[in-house]
Design a protein around this motif. Structure first.
Motif, PDB file in Angstrom:
ATOM      1  N   TYR A 182       0.803  -1.226   0.000  1.00  0.00           N
ATOM      2  CA  TYR A 182       0.000   0.000   0.000  1.00  0.00           C
ATOM      3  C   TYR A 182       0.837   1.279   0.000  1.00  0.00           C
ATOM      4  O   TYR A 182       0.382   2.315  -0.490  1.00  0.00           O
ATOM      5  CB  TYR A 182      -0.954   0.009   1.194  1.00  0.00           C
ATOM      6  CG  TYR A 182      -2.168  -0.870   0.980  1.00  0.00           C
ATOM      7  CD1 TYR A 182      -3.103  -0.558  -0.011  1.00  0.00           C
ATOM      8  CD2 TYR A 182      -2.370  -2.015   1.732  1.00  0.00           C
ATOM      9  CE1 TYR A 182      -4.207  -1.362  -0.234  1.00  0.00           C
ATOM     10  CE2 TYR A 182      -3.473  -2.834   1.518  1.00  0.00           C
ATOM     11  CZ  TYR A 182      -4.388  -2.501   0.534  1.00  0.00           C
ATOM     12  OH  TYR A 182      -5.477  -3.302   0.312  1.00  0.00           O
ATOM     13  N   PHE A 183       2.047   1.222   0.537  1.00  0.00           N
ATOM     14  CA  PHE A 183       2.814   2.450   0.676  1.00  0.00           C
ATOM     15  C   PHE A 183       4.076   2.487  -0.183  1.00  0.00           C
ATOM     16  O   PHE A 183       4.804   3.467  -0.144  1.00  0.00           O
ATOM     17  CB  PHE A 183       3.184   2.663   2.151  1.00  0.00           C
ATOM     18  CG  PHE A 183       1.978   2.779   3.034  1.00  0.00           C
ATOM     19  CD1 PHE A 183       1.169   3.902   2.985  1.00  0.00           C
ATOM     20  CD2 PHE A 183       1.634   1.742   3.882  1.00  0.00           C
ATOM     21  CE1 PHE A 183       0.040   3.999   3.780  1.00  0.00           C
ATOM     22  CE2 PHE A 183       0.504   1.833   4.682  1.00  0.00           C
ATOM     23  CZ  PHE A 183      -0.303   2.966   4.636  1.00  0.00           C
ATOM     24  N   ASN A 184       4.296   1.435  -0.956  1.00  0.00           N
ATOM     25  CA  ASN A 184       5.503   1.422  -1.781  1.00  0.00           C
ATOM     26  C   ASN A 184       5.219   0.834  -3.170  1.00  0.00           C
ATOM     27  O   ASN A 184       5.055   1.563  -4.140  1.00  0.00           O
ATOM     28  CB  ASN A 184       6.607   0.633  -1.065  1.00  0.00           C
ATOM     29  CG  ASN A 184       7.914   0.629  -1.844  1.00  0.00           C
ATOM     30  OD1 ASN A 184       8.198   1.540  -2.614  1.00  0.00           O
ATOM     31  ND2 ASN A 184       8.707  -0.410  -1.659  1.00  0.00           N
ATOM     32  N   ALA A 185       5.121  -0.487  -3.245  1.00  0.00           N
ATOM     33  CA  ALA A 185       4.992  -1.148  -4.545  1.00  0.00           C
ATOM     34  C   ALA A 185       3.684  -0.798  -5.248  1.00  0.00           C
ATOM     35  O   ALA A 185       3.657  -0.585  -6.463  1.00  0.00           O
ATOM     36  CB  ALA A 185       5.110  -2.662  -4.359  1.00  0.00           C
ATOM     37  N   GLY A 186       2.584  -0.746  -4.490  1.00  0.00           N
ATOM     38  CA  GLY A 186       1.280  -0.468  -5.100  1.00  0.00           C
ATOM     39  C   GLY A 186       1.203   0.889  -5.773  1.00  0.00           C
ATOM     40  O   GLY A 186       0.861   0.979  -6.969  1.00  0.00           O
ATOM     41  N   PRO A 187       1.502   1.982  -5.046  1.00  0.00           N
ATOM     42  CA  PRO A 187       1.448   3.300  -5.692  1.00  0.00           C
ATOM     43  C   PRO A 187       2.388   3.426  -6.893  1.00  0.00           C
ATOM     44  O   PRO A 187       2.050   4.083  -7.881  1.00  0.00           O
ATOM     45  CB  PRO A 187       1.873   4.241  -4.554  1.00  0.00           C
ATOM     46  CG  PRO A 187       1.490   3.528  -3.305  1.00  0.00           C
ATOM     47  CD  PRO A 187       1.728   2.078  -3.603  1.00  0.00           C
ATOM     48  N   LYS A 188       3.565   2.793  -6.808  1.00  0.00           N
ATOM     49  CA  LYS A 188       4.497   2.853  -7.943  1.00  0.00           C
ATOM     50  C   LYS A 188       3.889   2.145  -9.156  1.00  0.00           C
ATOM     51  O   LYS A 188       3.989   2.636 -10.292  1.00  0.00           O
ATOM     52  CB  LYS A 188       5.820   2.195  -7.567  1.00  0.00           C
ATOM     53  CG  LYS A 188       6.658   3.014  -6.582  1.00  0.00           C
ATOM     54  CD  LYS A 188       7.959   2.286  -6.241  1.00  0.00           C
ATOM     55  CE  LYS A 188       8.795   3.101  -5.259  1.00  0.00           C
ATOM     56  NZ  LYS A 188      10.050   2.387  -4.874  1.00  0.00           N
ATOM     57  N   ALA A 189       3.252   0.991  -8.916  1.00  0.00           N
ATOM     58  CA  ALA A 189       2.637   0.257 -10.023  1.00  0.00           C
ATOM     59  C   ALA A 189       1.454   1.035 -10.592  1.00  0.00           C
ATOM     60  O   ALA A 189       1.242   1.076 -11.813  1.00  0.00           O
ATOM     61  CB  ALA A 189       2.184  -1.126  -9.541  1.00  0.00           C
ATOM     62  N   PHE A 190       0.658   1.666  -9.734  1.00  0.00           N
ATOM     63  CA  PHE A 190      -0.508   2.430 -10.195  1.00  0.00           C
ATOM     64  C   PHE A 190      -0.077   3.563 -11.119  1.00  0.00           C
ATOM     65  O   PHE A 190      -0.760   3.886 -12.095  1.00  0.00           O
ATOM     66  CB  PHE A 190      -1.264   2.988  -8.991  1.00  0.00           C
ATOM     67  CG  PHE A 190      -2.547   3.685  -9.357  1.00  0.00           C
ATOM     68  CD1 PHE A 190      -3.727   2.969  -9.529  1.00  0.00           C
ATOM     69  CD2 PHE A 190      -2.572   5.066  -9.556  1.00  0.00           C
ATOM     70  CE1 PHE A 190      -4.900   3.605  -9.883  1.00  0.00           C
ATOM     71  CE2 PHE A 190      -3.746   5.716  -9.908  1.00  0.00           C
ATOM     72  CZ  PHE A 190      -4.922   4.983 -10.071  1.00  0.00           C
ATOM     73  N   ALA A 191       1.071   4.166 -10.801  1.00  0.00           N
ATOM     74  CA  ALA A 191       1.573   5.262 -11.642  1.00  0.00           C
ATOM     75  C   ALA A 191       1.886   4.782 -13.054  1.00  0.00           C
ATOM     76  O   ALA A 191       1.815   5.563 -14.012  1.00  0.00           O
ATOM     77  CB  ALA A 191       2.826   5.867 -10.998  1.00  0.00           C
ATOM     78  N   ALA A 192       2.201   3.488 -13.177  1.00  0.00           N
ATOM     79  CA  ALA A 192       2.495   2.922 -14.498  1.00  0.00           C
ATOM     80  C   ALA A 192       1.231   2.449 -15.208  1.00  0.00           C
ATOM     81  O   ALA A 192       1.291   2.029 -16.363  1.00  0.00           O
ATOM     82  CB  ALA A 192       3.470   1.756 -14.356  1.00  0.00           C
ATOM     83  N   GLY A 193       0.087   2.487 -14.529  1.00  0.00           N
ATOM     84  CA  GLY A 193      -1.165   2.035 -15.112  1.00  0.00           C
ATOM     85  C   GLY A 193      -1.784   0.926 -14.279  1.00  0.00           C
ATOM     86  O   GLY A 193      -1.077   0.117 -13.680  1.00  0.00           O
ATOM     87  N   GLU A 194      -3.120   0.900 -14.241  1.00  0.00           N
ATOM     88  CA  GLU A 194      -3.803  -0.067 -13.384  1.00  0.00           C
ATOM     89  C   GLU A 194      -3.443  -1.510 -13.729  1.00  0.00           C
ATOM     90  O   GLU A 194      -3.399  -2.375 -12.854  1.00  0.00           O
ATOM     91  CB  GLU A 194      -5.320   0.143 -13.488  1.00  0.00           C
ATOM     92  CG  GLU A 194      -6.118  -0.680 -12.505  1.00  0.00           C
ATOM     93  CD  GLU A 194      -7.591  -0.306 -12.480  1.00  0.00           C
ATOM     94  OE1 GLU A 194      -8.415  -1.197 -12.172  1.00  0.00           O
ATOM     95  OE2 GLU A 194      -7.913   0.866 -12.772  1.00  0.00           O
ATOM     96  N   ASP A 195      -3.155  -1.782 -14.985  1.00  0.00           N
ATOM     97  CA  ASP A 195      -2.812  -3.144 -15.396  1.00  0.00           C
ATOM     98  C   ASP A 195      -1.494  -3.621 -14.791  1.00  0.00           C
ATOM     99  O   ASP A 195      -1.212  -4.827 -14.774  1.00  0.00           O
ATOM    100  CB  ASP A 195      -2.725  -3.242 -16.920  1.00  0.00           C
ATOM    101  CG  ASP A 195      -4.088  -3.075 -17.588  1.00  0.00           C
ATOM    102  OD1 ASP A 195      -5.103  -3.235 -16.871  1.00  0.00           O
ATOM    103  OD2 ASP A 195      -4.124  -2.772 -18.791  1.00  0.00           O
ATOM    104  N   ALA A 196      -0.687  -2.687 -14.297  1.00  0.00           N
ATOM    105  CA  ALA A 196       0.617  -3.064 -13.734  1.00  0.00           C
ATOM    106  C   ALA A 196       0.519  -3.475 -12.265  1.00  0.00           C
ATOM    107  O   ALA A 196       1.486  -4.003 -11.706  1.00  0.00           O
ATOM    108  CB  ALA A 196       1.593  -1.890 -13.867  1.00  0.00           C
TER     109      ALA A 196
END
Length: 466
Positions: A182-196
């Motif tokens: 929730y505070f690291n990997a998730g937001p970084k992936a969301f920035a690349a697109g929901e599919d990531a």
């Protein structure tokens, strides 16, 4: 707390509302976020309510409430904006077994609707029990700005991934994984697109499954003098991550509330010349919980390094091979002296200050009384209330000026703080007559500033207004 907050499952259940005007519209905008079946009873409904009914979002019955209309309803709202009709409709709903809310009538409502921050499926509810709706709206606005819109998407995908994450051991390992998501990997992936996001979750789980079990750790945390706003950010973080909190008697309830709700809370309170938890028992508890892999917070009032028997506890956990670190806190003397508008040192008055204890393991503590009695000296005495007569006698014996100012500060930094200004000659019986019941700091050589003295004489409400 008169209203206990819960989250009610309304999926597939009935919610009934009586009314068709502005109050009804306001409630319906919120209720239609649920998956409940909504029925509205209104002889004259607003065009928006009619449009929602035509779109199949709710059922509109164009007549007043009648007995039986709220049968099997989970919730009922009286929003007719007419006291008599609200009372009549509420009585019907109550008889039908529904929980009743009457808009703008807290006294006759069985429940209240909080201000809500919606990041579905993340929901934050804010309530003031009807006392301060403006404050609730201000908190809501602040949270709306702080919580990113991506939070709902991350939570929704994370919810579907929970069974896969069950492969991690229960407790600390799973919390570390979800914190990382929730505070690291998730937001970084969301920035690349929901599919990531889903691939990032899979990679993150594989990484956490390969990690060694986290070792036990002890954080020796200074909780400050009692005001939770004086707690350091590092202390707040330690409390948020703790599996076990071992705390002293003087830790305020407001600070204990900041610990994780699931954390094991252990009171090891000590009281001078009174009931106390033996130090050996505290040492054993630290080692016992640290050895299981728990993240332990040893919560000490004030600063952990000042009169807290810290070295004995450090020796115990070090001997057991358990890692530790120290989080400094604001010592009570700093908070207390700030509250009377003074400083601990002053050019031309004193170039040093002594922190003393009023008693030790053998009884009243002895000090260099001749040095303490010298003109211009300033001393901050912890745990000195019960030894006040002893301290007074020793200072007088060694020639201190009887008019030397003395200030007692009880419950420093807390809402119930009290300040008692006197002199060495009048320390006793002044202290006994004041009947201070809480922990108090004793300052020899300091008196409150005139403006600060006037402030402490005001009622608490007036102080807060200033």
């Amino acid at each position: 707390m008169n209203h206990f907050p819960i989250f009610l499952n309304t999926s597939g259940r009935r919610i009934v509302l009586s009314g068709g005007g502005d109050a009804a519209l306001a409630k319906l905008r919120l209720l239609m976020k649920t998956t409940a079946h909504i029925s509205v009873f209104a002889p004259h409904a607003d065009d928006q309510i009619k449009a929602w009914a035509d779109a199949g979002k709710l059922t509109l019955i164009p007549r007043p409430m009648a007995p039986g209309d709220a049968m099997c309803a989970a919730l009922f709202y009286a929003a007719d904006e007419d006291a008599a009709e609200d009372k009549r409709a509420a009585a019907i709903a109550h008889a039908d077994g529904a929980l009743v809310n009457i808009v703008d009538n807290l006294a006759d409502s069985q429940f209240i609707t909080p201000a809500i921050v919606d990041r579905d499926p993340v929901t934050v509810a804010i309530g003031t029990e009807g006392a301060a709706p403006v404050l609730a709206r201000a908190i809501k606005a602040d949270l709306e700005e702080r919580l990113p819109t991506s939070l709902g998407t991350l939570a929704r995908i994370g919810k579907a991934f929970r069974k896969a994450a069950d492969a991690l051991p229960f407790g600390r390992a799973r919390r570390d994984f979800w914190r990382d998501y929730y505070f690291n990997a998730g937001p970084k992936a969301f920035a690349a697109g929901e599919d990531a996001i889903q691939p990032a979750l899979d990679d993150l789980l594989a990484d956490h499954l390969m990690r060694d079990t986290r070792k036990g750790h002890i954080a020796f945390v200074g909780a400050g003098p009692g005001d939770p706003e004086l707690l350091t950010l590092k202390a707040r973080k330690a409390l948020d991550e703790a599996d076990v909190v071992i705390y002293d008697r003087l830790i305020s309830p407001e600070i204990l509330e900041l610990a994780r709700r699931e954390a094991t809370m252990i009171d090891v309170g000590k009281e001078a010349f009174g009931p106390s938890t033996p130090q050996d028992t505290i040492n054993a508890l630290l080692v016992e919980h640290g050895a299981t892999g728990a993240q332990v917070v040893r919560l000490k009032s004030g600063d952990a390094t000042v009169f807290g028997r810290l070295d004995e506890e450090l020796d115990a956990v070090t001997s057991a091979g358990i890692d530790w670190h120290i989080v400094p806190g604001i010592t009570a003397a700093s908070a207390a002296v700030a509250s009377i508008g003074q400083s601990l040192t002053k050019r031309g008055r004193n170039a040093s200050v002594r922190f003393l204890t009023g008693h030790d393991t053998k009884g009243f503590a002895d000090h260099d009384w001749k040095a303490l009695a010298a003109p211009g000296e300033v001393s901050a005495i912890y745990m000195g209330k019960k030894s006040a007569r002893f301290i007074q006698g020793r200072l007088m014996m060694h020639g201190i000026d009887p008019d030397t100012p003395v200030t007692f500060i009880e419950n420093a930094s807390r809402a119930d703080q009290q300040v008692l200004a006197t002199t060495v000659a009048e320390m006793e019986p002044t202290l006994t007559q004041a009947g201070l019941g809480g922990p108090a700091l004793t300052f020899i050589g300091l008196t409150p500033r005139a403006a600060q003295t006037a402030l402490t004489d005001l009622p608490l409400q007036a102080q807060e207004a200033l």
